[in-house]
Write a protein that holds these residues in place. Structure first.
Motif, short mmCIF file in Angstrom:
data_model
loop_
_atom_site.label_atom_id
_atom_site.label_comp_id
_atom_site.label_asym_id
_atom_site.label_seq_id
_atom_site.Cartn_x
_atom_site.Cartn_y
_atom_site.Cartn_z
N ARG A 54 49.15 40.45 39.84
CA ARG A 54 49.14 39.67 41.05
C ARG A 54 49.95 40.08 42.19
N ASP A 62 47.26 39.99 34.11
CA ASP A 62 48.00 39.18 35.16
C ASP A 62 48.75 39.88 36.04
N THR A 122 45.40 43.28 48.01
CA THR A 122 45.32 42.08 47.19
C THR A 122 45.24 42.29 46.03
N TYR A 123 46.01 42.29 44.81
CA TYR A 123 45.55 42.47 43.46
C TYR A 123 45.52 40.96 42.82
N ASN A 124 44.53 40.54 42.33
CA ASN A 124 44.70 39.10 41.71
C ASN A 124 43.76 39.29 40.50
N ASN A 130 43.14 38.99 36.27
CA ASN A 130 43.53 38.42 35.00
C ASN A 130 43.89 39.23 33.76
N GLU A 141 50.76 41.43 46.55
CA GLU A 141 50.11 41.72 47.81
C GLU A 141 50.77 42.65 48.38
N GLY A 187 38.98 38.77 37.59
CA GLY A 187 39.68 38.94 38.64
C GLY A 187 39.31 39.92 39.87
N ILE A 210 40.28 42.79 43.17
CA ILE A 210 41.24 43.39 44.06
C ILE A 210 40.43 43.53 45.28
#
Lengths: 554, 49, 585
Positions: free
Chosen positions: C357, C355, C337-339, C341, C359, C392, C394
């Motif tokens: 984001r 940004d 999962t990359y989340n 900012n 999965e 953010g 990962i």
């Protein structure tokens, strides 16, 4: 001093006059000797430096005339280091090693002469130690050659390993091999350490200590002889004094000679490399015949030319075409299709082995180098600039080109506009590879350089570098102007720029697969047509997003 | 002595001779330097008398 | 002299070696005092006619014994002091290497390799010199100087000693003066040499232009002028350098002259014997070296200190990516999962990524496309923790990657970088780089998967062919495939291909991709590519532009729209057609 001790001090005779004379002559002798030795050292250095300079010029000159093929297969770095670093090591040989050896030998001979004058018999005894010293040197040289070779080898292994690991550090880390590499590096480091220890051991066994032992031996001999004589009768103490002193001095040059021996070894290795380069026989193609044909019209003909770089795979196969005076012939094709090879042959960078290339009906190989270089102007894809200023980059070292002509050439290719904006205009300095100029400006300068020669034939390896639109336009206009009235062979990457060419040759894998004018080829709907439509689409796509050069994340 | 070592010795002798060849055009300068050196050394050595 | 304090830890560690070394060194110096003294005694006995054969033999034997002992002590101190010095350099080199392996890519971003190399070679050498020659000259100049002067003053005649020493300060003054002049001129000479070097460099890299414009002769002329300059500057150096020897000779001669003249007076007055005078002049000769050594000492220590400081600054570097306390000691697995900012490189103004984001299920394939510099590589490097994103997170399997131990995280990932770097070792060793114990069968298996097996068999020594400068030169495509095999041999759960197929032709690419698909069931693959064909079978394709995701979806959905991806895809199809000579298959 001997006279002083024996004739005056020992019998206690002090006449002021001869004593003063003695003192004065002593000081004078020293002054003379010091001055002479100073100048002889400098003279030696001068000669040594001149020798190395000659050698450098020879090597450099040799390199200038080597074939491009040689540069293709030799990494630039190693070439540079041969011309500079290796000759520097040879300088060491001449400056330090040879002069030390000569000086030391002269010194030793001088001391021997002195000894023989003093007392022939004792001197003869001392002379007996010379073979001992020579043997010592031979032994040292024999061992040190081996020891130093391993030390050097280990050091270069160590450095190579370090360099490699630094370069591939991200791989090492990504693959979690840090520990293993540390271990491997540690092993090499240890080996290097052991080699160094070996060198230290050798030096402590065979250098100063050993020489000192021989010195003591000589001292013992001298004392023994004098001692035995003194028991039998009276001896001259001054002679003994002088002898002991001579011995002292005798061993100084020996020590310095021993130290130089390793340097000698190193210089020989370097010299071997330099001579290897001097003996290189892959020369640039030379002119054949004794006449001096001139290029007047610019009629270029290729007759069934085939060519191969490595002798195995042909990069050009049976190429034939004619470029009439004033015509533009465009070469198009995919990377590796052989476009550049045609240019390489026409420029005589490589010899024509199969087939024939003629200019104005005369075979290419019969022209003088000078004539070819003057009449054929080449514009390269990578506009290489030299350190210097704008003017010198346009004129290159051609004194026949006046400032006025430089200016005219620059105006002609519309480089004048940006040059005028520079603080020093035509005298604006250019740093390494012209880093201060944009790639478009560099390209324009290289055009001006070509036009300053007023060539009959133009060979263009068109720039693909992305340049801003304004310069791009200037470049295209300049190219159009330059081609007028000249036979032009153009390698085109942007097909739109050669639509008006008199003849377009489409190359694929070393063969001409299509030829004709733009319209004819488009109508044919062959390879050219495909490439053309492809590029049309590309230029549309490119226009959408021009700002490509964000910093690339490594 | 191994043959490799012998060979190396021969090449190093050849290289050395060729190096000396470069010194030939400067023999005059070398000779001067040499004479000065001998005179200078002679002067130093004769201090013992 | 502060350097010796800085190196104190090492001297302490090797205190016995250094202590013994110094003792031996001093005794060597002391032993070398003896022969002149003996000579003096013998001479006096000869003069007075009291010398007998037995006495002479006794003294001579004594001298021989001194020589033997001297040889031994000389050997010993060299071994100890110089041996310790090279051990120090070994130690420092290992330390540096250890540090190099720990520092993160961020560090390598800002440093040039040549500079780091210089630390590990020249600087260490300078410190080694200080720990060896430095100690030697320090001890020698002080003890030997003191001993010689002591012997001359105490044993022989202190008045004469003072007289003889009068010219010596001039020598120290002159040599230091010459030293600074020499330094300046030497600098100029070095400059001239590096100009020459630059010229050759330029010449070799611009050879094509030079030949095209027939500039060979002009280049030769310029080179000759530059080398003339080198000669001139070097002669200027020689003029100073050549002063040392005569100056020393001359001052020593003056010293001799003074001591003889005044010595004679003392002899006449009967306060000194001729033998003593003889010994005295011999001692005088031994004083030259300590005086010179003192001059060298400053030089060596000064250089050593500058280098030591440079090494210390480097050693103070801390890796900015490290395991956090209590990090999980397990290999991560599961959904990625990359989340993010934003992520900005240190020193850069604009974020490289923002940004981001998405999965990716375990076993899925992600394709990343976009122009050069759009952030593809950065996105992948973050997963490897070559850099850390602070804004953010990962996660793998729902756990942020910073929670895992670095080594464990990387164990899960097989990475094929853009710049396919191979080591100068055999091909087999390169493929087995991450798994040094791999069998030949495993290696060949990986090579077959990467479609390089046949190429390798074509080399002279097969898998034992050496790669790199000393061995075979590989094409870009071959190197890429070997790096792919290298990553595949790890059989990682996550495979990262960062534009790793750019130099192989379309058919090989296809073969490799389908081999991957077949063997890597239930394993995750991330592919960044310039060629759309490399990602067209991916479960999810993201299109990056300026660090942002501008499009996402699978091949079919993306092709339906009129976007960058579909335009590029069509163009590249056409391009590969042209590459094949325009003949449609």
């Amino acid at each position: 001093m001997k006279i002083f001790i024996d004739d005056y001090l020992a019998p206690r005779r002090f006449d002021p006059l001869p004593l003063t004379a003695l003192a004065v002559s002593f000081v004078l002798l020293y002054v003379v000797s010091v001055v002479l030795r100073y100048y002889s050292t400098i003279l030696f250095q001068k000669v040594a430096l001149k020798i190395v300079q000659q050698m450098r010029i020879d090597v450099f000159g040799k390199v200038q005339h080597l074939a491009l093929r040689f540069f293709d297969r030799t990494p630039g770095g190693s070439l540079v280091s041969r011309i500079t670093n290796d000759t520097e090591a040879i300088k060491d040989l001449f400056v330090n090693v040879l002069s030390t050896f000569l000086q030391s030998i002269v010194f030793m001979v001088g001391i021997f002469i002195g000894m023989f004058v003093l007392d022939v018999k004792i001197a003869a005894f001392c002379f007996l130690i010379t073979p001992l010293i020579i043997a010592q040197m031979a032994v040292y040289r024999h061992f040190s050659a081996k020891v130093y070779r391993t030390t050097r080898q280990k050091l270069s292994q160590l450095n190579a390993k370090l360099n490699e690991c630094l370069q591939g550090m991200n791989i090492i880390q990504a693959m979690r091999q840090e520990k293993r590499l540390r271990r491997e590096f540690g092993t090499i480091n240890q080996e290097h350490y052991l080699a160094e220890r070996g060198a230290i051991r050798l030096n402590s066994l065979l250098l100063r200590q050993a020489v000192y032992s021989v010195y003591l031996l000589a001292l013992i001999i001298v004392l023994a002889i004098f001692g035995v004589r003194s028991i039998g009768g009276v001896i001259e103490i001054g002679t003994l004094y002088a002898f002991v002193n001579y011995l002292d001095r005798f061993f100084e040059p020996i020590n310095s000679m021993m130290v130089q021996l390793t340097r000698f070894q190193q210089a020989i290795v370097s010299a071997e490399r330099v001579f290897g380069l001097l003996d290189e026989d892959d020369m640039a193609p030379q002119k054949i015949g004794h006449d001096h044909p001139e290029i007047r019209e610019g009629l270029i003909e290729f007759h069934d030319v085939s060519f191969s770089y490595d002798g195995k795979t042909d990069v050009l196969k049976h190429i034939s075409f004619v470029a009439r005076p004033g015509e533009t012939v465009a070469l198009v094709g995919h990377t590796g299709s052989g476009k550049s090879s045609i240019v390489n042959l026409l420029m005589r960078f490589y010899p024509v082995e199969r087939g024939r290339i003629t200019i104005d009906g005369v075979p290419l190989e019969r022209f003088d180098d000078k004539e070819l270089r003057k009449k054929i102007g080449l514009v390269l894809q990578d506009p290489f600039l030299f350190v210097g200023d704008i003017k010198s980059n346009i004129r290159l070292n051609n004194e026949e080109i006046s400032d006025e002509e430089v200016r005219r050439a620059a105006e002609f290719v519309q480089a004048d506009a940006f040059i005028q904006k520079l603080p020093k205009q035509y005298d604006e300095p250019i740093g390494e590879r012209g880093a201060t100029l944009s790639s478009g400006e560099r390209q324009l300068l290289s055009f001006a350089r070509t036009m300053a020669l007023q060539p009959k034939i133009l060979v263009l390896d068109e720039a693909t570098a992305s340049v801003d639109t304004e310069t791009e336009e200037a470049i295209q206009q300049a190219l159009k102007k330059m081609r007028k009235g000249r036979t032009t062979i153009a390698i085109a990457h942007r097909l739109s720029t050669i639509r008006d060419a008199d003849q377009i040759l489409v190359l694929h894998k070393g063969e001409i697969v299509e030829r004709g004018t733009h319209e004819e080829l488009i109508a044919k709907k062959g390879l050219y047509h495909k490439m053309y439509t492809l590029q049309q689409g590309e230029s549309d796509a490119l226009r959408e997003g021009e700002e490509e050069s964000a910093p690339a994340g490594r | 002595m191994t043959t490799a070592f012998k060979e190396e010795k021969i090449t190093s002798q050849r290289v050395f001779r060729r190096l000396l060849g470069y010194a030939v055009p400067h023999k005059k300068g070398l000779a001067y330097a040499f004479i000065m050196l001998i005179l200078g050394t002679g002067a130093t050595c004769s201090d013992r008398f | 002299m502060r350097l010796f304090l800085d190196l104190w830890w090492y001297f302490k560690q090797e205190k016995w070696k250094y202590l013994l070394g110094i003792i031996f060194l001093i005794s060597s110096s002391f032993l070398s005092m003896i022969p002149p003294y003996v000579v003096g005694l013998v001479v006096d006995e000869m003069r007075s006619g009291t010398l007998t054969g037995a006495v002479l033999a006794k003294w001579l034997l004594f001298l021989a014994a001194v020589g033997a002992v001297y040889y031994g002590t000389g050997y010993a101190w060299r071994q100890m002091i110089f041996g310790s010095a090279v051990r120090l350099s070994k130690l420092l080199r290992n330390k540096l290497f250890h540090l190099f392996t720990r520092l993160s890519p961020n560090f390598y971003h800002h440093r040039r390799i040549g500079d780091l190399m210089a630390h590990a070679t020249n600087d260490i050498r300078a410190v080694e010199d200080a720990a060896g020659d430095g100690i030697l000259t320090l001890v020698d100049s002080f003890t030997m100087g003191a001993m010689v002067i002591g012997a001359m003053a105490g044993l022989l005649n202190w008045k004469l000693t003072i007289i003889a020493l009068i010219p010596m300060p001039f020598m120290a003054w002159a040599t230091s003066k010459y030293g600074s002049m020499l330094h300046e001129r030497f600098h100029l000479a070095q400059q001239a040499f590096s100009d020459l070097n630059d010229k050759v460099q330029e010449n070799v890299s611009g050879m094509r232009v030079i030949k095209a414009f027939g500039q060979e002769e002009a280049e030769k002329r310029m080179f000759a002028a530059l080398s003339e300059d080198v000669v001139k500057k070097n002669i200027a150096v020689a003029k100073i350098d050549a002063l040392f020897d005569p100056t020393i000779t001359f001052i020593v001669a003056i010293s001799y002259f003074l001591s003889l003249t005044f010595g004679a007076v003392f002899v006449v007055h009967g306060t000194m014997t001729i033998g003593q005078l003889t010994s005295f002049t011999l001692y005088l000769g031994q004083l030259v070296w300590p005086m010179l050594a003192f001059g060298f000492l400053f030089n060596i220590v000064e250089r050593g200190r500058a280098s030591h400081d440079r090494i210390q600054t480097l050693l103070a570097e801390e890796p900015d990516i490290a395991d956090r306390e209590g990090a999980r000691d397990e290999v991560p697995s599961g959904k990625i999962t990359y989340n993010l900012n934003a992520f900005t490189y240190s020193g850069a103004a604009e974020p490289a990524l923002s940004d981001i984001r998405f999965e990716l299920e375990k076993g899925g394939t992600l394709g990343i496309v976009g122009k050069t510099g759009s952030g593809k590589t950065t996105l992948l490097k973050l997963l490897l923790r070559e850099f850390d994103a602070h804004d953010g997170a990962i996660a793998i399997g729902g756990v942020p990657i910073t929670e895992y131990k670095l080594a464990r995280l990387r164990e899960a990932i097989g990475y094929v970088p853009q710049d396919h770097f191979l080591f100068s070792a055999t091909i087999a060793e390169n493929i087995a780089f991450a798994k040094p114990g791999a069998t030949r069968a495993e290696i060949e298996e990986a090579a077959k998967l990467a479609c390089i097996h046949d190429d390798i068999l074509g080399f002279k020594d097969g898998y034992d062919t050496i790669v790199g400068e000393r061995g075979v030169t590989l094409s870009g495509g071959q190197k890429q495939r070997i790096s792919i095999a290298r990553a595949l041999l790890m059989d990682p759960e996550i495979l990262i291909l960062d534009d790793s197929l750019s130099a192989v032709d379309a058919d090989t690419e296809e073969a490799i991709l389908s081999a991957l698909k077949a063997t890597r069931r239930n394993k995750t693959t991330l592919i960044a590519a310039h060629r759309m064909s490399a990602v067209q079978h991916a479960d999810l394709i993201i299109v990056l532009e300026n660090g942002r995701i501008v499009d996402r979806g699978d091949h079919e959905t993306l092709m339906r729209g009129d976007n960058w991806y579909s335009a590029m895809y069509r163009r590249q199809q056409l391009e590969s057609l042209v590459a094949k000579g325009g003949v449609a298959e």
